[in-house]
Design an enzyme around this catalytic site. Structure first.
Site, mmCIF file in Angstrom:
data_model
loop_
_atom_site.group_PDB
_atom_site.id
_atom_site.type_symbol
_atom_site.label_atom_id
_atom_site.label_comp_id
_atom_site.label_asym_id
_atom_site.label_seq_id
_atom_site.Cartn_x
_atom_site.Cartn_y
_atom_site.Cartn_z
ATOM 1 N N LEU A 7 0.836 -1.185 0.000
ATOM 2 C CA LEU A 7 0.000 0.000 0.000
ATOM 3 C C LEU A 7 0.880 1.248 0.000
ATOM 4 O O LEU A 7 2.082 1.159 -0.194
ATOM 5 C CB LEU A 7 -0.936 -0.025 1.207
ATOM 6 C CG LEU A 7 -1.999 -1.136 1.207
ATOM 7 C CD1 LEU A 7 -2.693 -1.217 2.565
ATOM 8 C CD2 LEU A 7 -3.008 -0.915 0.099
ATOM 9 N N TYR A 34 1.768 2.716 8.095
ATOM 10 C CA TYR A 34 1.336 2.628 6.703
ATOM 11 C C TYR A 34 1.999 1.442 6.034
ATOM 12 O O TYR A 34 3.070 1.000 6.433
ATOM 13 C CB TYR A 34 1.554 3.932 5.936
ATOM 14 C CG TYR A 34 2.940 4.535 5.881
ATOM 15 C CD1 TYR A 34 3.972 3.923 5.185
ATOM 16 C CD2 TYR A 34 3.188 5.769 6.472
ATOM 17 C CE1 TYR A 34 5.220 4.504 5.090
ATOM 18 C CE2 TYR A 34 4.429 6.365 6.389
ATOM 19 C CZ TYR A 34 5.451 5.718 5.701
ATOM 20 O OH TYR A 34 6.691 6.307 5.618
ATOM 21 N N CYS A 35 1.304 0.882 5.059
ATOM 22 C CA CYS A 35 1.741 -0.329 4.347
ATOM 23 C C CYS A 35 2.143 -1.436 5.319
ATOM 24 O O CYS A 35 3.258 -1.946 5.263
ATOM 25 C CB CYS A 35 2.899 -0.004 3.393
ATOM 26 S SG CYS A 35 3.209 -1.288 2.154
ATOM 27 N N PRO A 36 1.244 -1.819 6.237
ATOM 28 C CA PRO A 36 1.600 -2.832 7.228
ATOM 29 C C PRO A 36 1.750 -4.212 6.600
ATOM 30 O O PRO A 36 1.101 -4.542 5.610
ATOM 31 C CB PRO A 36 0.418 -2.787 8.199
ATOM 32 C CG PRO A 36 -0.734 -2.346 7.347
ATOM 33 C CD PRO A 36 -0.159 -1.367 6.365
ATOM 34 N N LYS A 60 7.966 1.275 13.741
ATOM 35 C CA LYS A 60 8.385 0.859 12.403
ATOM 36 C C LYS A 60 9.254 1.904 11.718
ATOM 37 O O LYS A 60 8.967 3.097 11.786
ATOM 38 C CB LYS A 60 7.138 0.589 11.552
ATOM 39 C CG LYS A 60 7.419 0.172 10.103
ATOM 40 C CD LYS A 60 6.113 -0.162 9.408
ATOM 41 C CE LYS A 60 6.307 -0.417 7.922
ATOM 42 N NZ LYS A 60 5.052 -0.791 7.256
#
Length: 281
Positions: A93, A147-149, A160
Site C-alpha cells: 500500500l 502505513y503499508c503494514p 516501524k
C-alpha cells in the site's frame, strides 16, 4: 532466518547506485529498472545485484489505494502537498519516499527455488546485520497502525522504520525495502493518514485499508539515537560487500530494451489505475 550471503556467493555482486534523486525522473523508472535487472539476473546474463534508489517527495501507491472511493480527491491532496504519485507494480500500500528514505533492492535469480518467505527473510537478516553495532533490537512483524503494514515490517521497540515488498519477474526476484533513515517518521505517517482520510471519508472501501496511527512510526535515526544520513547507510552497504568483487555496470544492451518496455507498462498501469487523472512523477 535466511542468511543474505547465501544469495551472493558467486564471483561478484552487481552494485548499482541510483541514490541521486536526479538520476531517474520518477519512481516509475526505478520499478522498471528493477524489472529489467530481474529479467537479466534471472536469465543468467547478470550476476545477482543490489540497487540503491532515492526519490524525493513521492508517494508510492498500491493497486488497492487506486480503488479508494474518493481516490481523485486523495491524490489531488498529495499533489497539493507537493508530492508526486506513482502506482507500484509490486505488492503493498501507500508509502512515503523522500531524500531521507533509502530504497534497496536485492535482485536474485532462481525464482522457482527461492520461497517468497526466504526472500523476505534474507532482507531482514541483511538489515539486522547492517546495523548490528547500533542495535540488536530490530524485529520483523506487522506494526498495526503503520502505513503499508505487513508481516515483514521492520521495527525497534514496536516503532516501524522500514517495510519490504517483493516482485517476481520471469526467473528473477526483486526484494525491495524502504528504509526511513532520517527525518520524522511520524510526520510521514501523517501524510498517509491524511491521504486515507480524504480517500475514504468515513466509508469502508473495497479493501481493508489501515487506520494510521502516526506514533507507530519513526526513522532509524530517531530510534537508535544516532544521527544517520542516507550517505552513512550507503557507506555501510558498501562496507558490507568488501568480501565480494563489485561490478558497477549500469543497465546496458538488452537490459535497456527491457527497461523501456517495463517503463511503458508502468505508465499504462498508472493511467489505468488512476483513470482520467494524470499521474505526477
Amino acid at each position: 532466518m535466511s542468511d543474505w550471503k547465501n544469495f551472493f556467493n558467486k564471483s561478484h555482486i552487481r552494485y548499482i547506485d541510483d541514490s541521486d534523486p536526479t538520476q531517474l525522473s520518477s519512481a516509475m523508472e526505478s520499478f522498471a529498472s528493477d524489472d529489467a535487472l530481474a529479467i537479466s539476473v534471472g536469465s543468467g546474463q547478470s550476476a545477482p545485484a543490489m540497487r540503491l534508489w532515492v526519490h524525493d517527495k513521492t508517494i508510492v501507491l498500491g493497486i488497492p489505494d487506486a480503488k479508494l472511493p474518493y481516490v481523485d480527491d486523495a491524490v489531488k491532496l498529495l499533489h497539493t502537498l507537493g508530492y508526486n504519485t506513482v502506482v507500484r507494480n509490486s505488492g503493498g500500500l501507500a508509502v512515503v519516499l523522500d531524500t531521507g528514505v533509502l530504497n534497496l533492492s536485492f535482485i536474485l535469480p532462481d525464482v522457482k527455488k527461492v520461497a517468497i518467505r526466504t526472500g523476505y527473510e534474507a532482507m531482514v537478516h541483511y538489515v539486522q546485520e547492517l546495523f548490528r553495532d547500533l542495535t540488536d533490537r530490530i524485529e520483523a512483524f506487522e506494526i498495526v497502525g503503520s502505513y503499508c503494514p505487513g508481516d515483514y515490517d521492520l521495527s525497534i521497540d514496536g516503532k516501524k522504520f522500514a517495510g519490504i515488498s517483493q516482485r517476481r519477474v520471469k526467473n528473477g526476484i526483486a526484494v525491495q525495502i524502504y528504509l526511513c533513515v532520517e527525518g520524522d517518521g511520524a510526520w510521514r505517517a501523517k501524510v498517509i493518514q491524511a491521504f486515507y482520510e480524504q480517500g475514504l471519508r468515513g466509508e469502508a472501501g473495497v479493501f481493508n485499508y489501515p487506520t494510521i496511527e502516526p506514533n507507530t512510526m519513526q526513522s532509524l535515526s530517531q530510534l537508535v539515537g544516532v544521527k544517520l544520513s542516507v550517505n552513512d547507510v550507503k557507506k555501510r552497504i558498501l562496507d558490507s560487500l568488501t568480501d565480494y568483487p563489485i561490478d558497477t555496470a549500469r543497465l546496458h544492451g538488452q537490459e535497456l530494451v527491457d527497461f523501456e518496455k517495463r517503463k511503458i507498462q508502468m505508465i499504462e498501469r498508472n493511467k489505468k489505475a488512476l483513470g482520467l487523472m494524470t499521474p505526477k512523477g
